[in-house]
Design a protein around this motif. Structure first.
Motif, PDB file in Angstrom:
ATOM      1  N   THR A 161       6.818  -0.240  11.200  1.00 32.55           N
ATOM      2  CA  THR A 161       6.027   0.115  10.021  1.00 32.55           C
ATOM      3  C   THR A 161       6.135  -0.963   8.952  1.00 32.55           C
ATOM      4  OG1 THR A 161       7.911   1.426   9.215  1.00 32.55           O
ATOM      5  CG2 THR A 161       6.151   2.614  10.367  1.00 32.55           C
ATOM      6  N   ASN A 162       5.207  -0.901   8.001  1.00 32.03           N
ATOM      7  CA  ASN A 162       5.146  -1.920   6.956  1.00 32.03           C
ATOM      8  C   ASN A 162       4.819  -1.276   5.610  1.00 32.03           C
ATOM      9  OD1 ASN A 162       5.257  -4.935   6.685  1.00 32.03           O
ATOM     10  ND2 ASN A 162       3.314  -4.572   5.643  1.00 32.03           N
ATOM     11  N   ALA A 163       5.224  -1.929   4.528  1.00 29.61           N
ATOM     12  CA  ALA A 163       5.050  -1.353   3.193  1.00 29.61           C
ATOM     13  C   ALA A 163       3.623  -1.455   2.681  1.00 29.61           C
ATOM     14  CB  ALA A 163       5.997  -2.045   2.209  1.00 29.61           C
ATOM     15  N   ASN A 164       2.860  -2.438   3.138  1.00 23.04           N
ATOM     16  CA  ASN A 164       1.518  -2.664   2.603  1.00 23.04           C
ATOM     17  C   ASN A 164       0.459  -2.368   3.658  1.00 23.04           C
ATOM     18  OD1 ASN A 164      -0.861  -4.859   2.259  1.00 23.04           O
ATOM     19  ND2 ASN A 164      -0.177  -4.105   0.273  1.00 23.04           N
ATOM     20  N   HIS A 165      -0.525  -1.554   3.317  1.00 16.32           N
ATOM     21  CA  HIS A 165      -1.539  -1.130   4.291  1.00 16.32           C
ATOM     22  C   HIS A 165      -2.453  -2.281   4.716  1.00 16.32           C
ATOM     23  CE1 HIS A 165      -0.763   3.216   4.303  1.00 16.32           C
ATOM     24  NE2 HIS A 165      -0.411   3.051   3.040  1.00 16.32           N
ATOM     25  N   GLU A 166      -2.792  -3.180   3.792  1.00 18.10           N
ATOM     26  CA  GLU A 166      -3.671  -4.302   4.143  1.00 18.10           C
ATOM     27  C   GLU A 166      -2.987  -5.245   5.141  1.00 18.10           C
ATOM     28  OE1 GLU A 166      -6.539  -5.420   0.523  1.00 18.10           O
ATOM     29  OE2 GLU A 166      -4.413  -5.479  -0.004  1.00 18.10           O
ATOM     30  N   GLU A 167      -1.722  -5.535   4.885  1.00 19.29           N
ATOM     31  CA  GLU A 167      -0.996  -6.391   5.821  1.00 19.29           C
ATOM     32  C   GLU A 167      -0.795  -5.692   7.159  1.00 19.29           C
ATOM     33  OE1 GLU A 167       2.618  -8.020   4.321  1.00 19.29           O
ATOM     34  OE2 GLU A 167       1.607  -9.286   2.844  1.00 19.29           O
TER      35      GLU A 167
END
Length: 251
Positions: free
Chosen positions: A182-188
């Motif tokens: 998972t990642n903190a930023n949706h665009e990335e």
């Protein structure tokens, strides 16, 4: 009581998620006692209660700028970067994701590499690669996110969809046996998902602080991860994570 709750936290951090019945057996106390402890821990935001089990809380920390994260767990990230960079072979096409750990991969790449094409959406990473005469660098284009010096949609996705890579070095904010990468930023995260889809092998590079964390945006299930390169924090890798990603490189 405090000692027991600390032990519960330690067990949940080690396994990622545990049934209440299992915690009861491990601690030698009743399930009623365990549920009482879990309520206190959950109210403090230290764990998440689900039906019949407990897991680590969702990682909702604010995204930090690259200039800050590069100074966190620096030695571990350098070891991870060297181990990951050693996997690159002449003639390969490689996706190199954004982030402080993937930057260390770029810095550790051998100057003797020949015929390698590296595709990245990280402007700082592209600059790091300028020194390598045998490496062709493709920058995705797109909209700049100054926080990570990353390029996102539009356009970044269009470029990536036309390229097939031998391997992807993927950065992230969390790796969890059940919830995946998972990642903190949706665009990335959107860019990362396309990289995953277009790569033959997915190699996650993440220091120990990312293990068993769950951040906002889903990137990939653990079943899609070919290998995880992380640093050794204890004598053995956490069993639940090792089962989910058998190809675990500890440095």
């Amino acid at each position: 009581m405090e000692s027991r709750r600390s032990e519960i936290l330690s067990l949940v951090q080690q396994h990622g998620e545990l049934p209440v019945t299992e915690l009861s057996k491990l601690l030698g106390v009743s399930e009623v006692t365990v549920r009482s402890d879990l309520k206190v821990l959950a109210d403090a935001g230290q764990v998440r209660r689900t039906r019949g089990s407990v897991r680590l809380p969702l990682d909702v920390r604010r995204e930090s700028p690259l200039e800050q994260t590069r100074h966190e767990h620096t030695a571990a990230k350098r070891r991870i970067g060297r181990a990951a960079a050693a996997l690159v072979r002449d003639g390969e096409t490689v996706f190199l994701d954004v982030g402080s750990t993937t930057t260390e991969v770029a810095r550790a790449l051998s100057p003797t590499l020949q015929g390698v094409t590296i595709v990245t959406n990280g402007l700082n990473i592209a600059l790091e690669l300028e020194r390598l005469s045998g490496v062709r660098v493709i920058v995705t284009g797109g909209t700049l996110r100054p926080l990570q010096h990353s390029l996102v949609s539009p356009y970044a996705l269009d470029v990536l969809k036309h390229i097939h890579a031998d391997r992807l070095f993927l950065g992230c904010n969390g790796v969890h046996p059940e919830h995946g990468v998972t990642n903190a930023n949706h665009e990335e995260a959107e860019v990362k998902r396309v990289m995953v889809a277009q790569a033959r092998e997915v190699i996650v590079v993440a220091d120990h602080s990312k293990l068993f964390q769950v951040s906002r945006a889903h990137v990939a299930p653990t079943g899609r991860v070919s290998a995880l390169v992380t640093n050794r924090r204890g004598p053995e890798p956490p069993e639940a994570l090792h089962r989910a990603i058998p190809n675990l490189h500890l440095v």
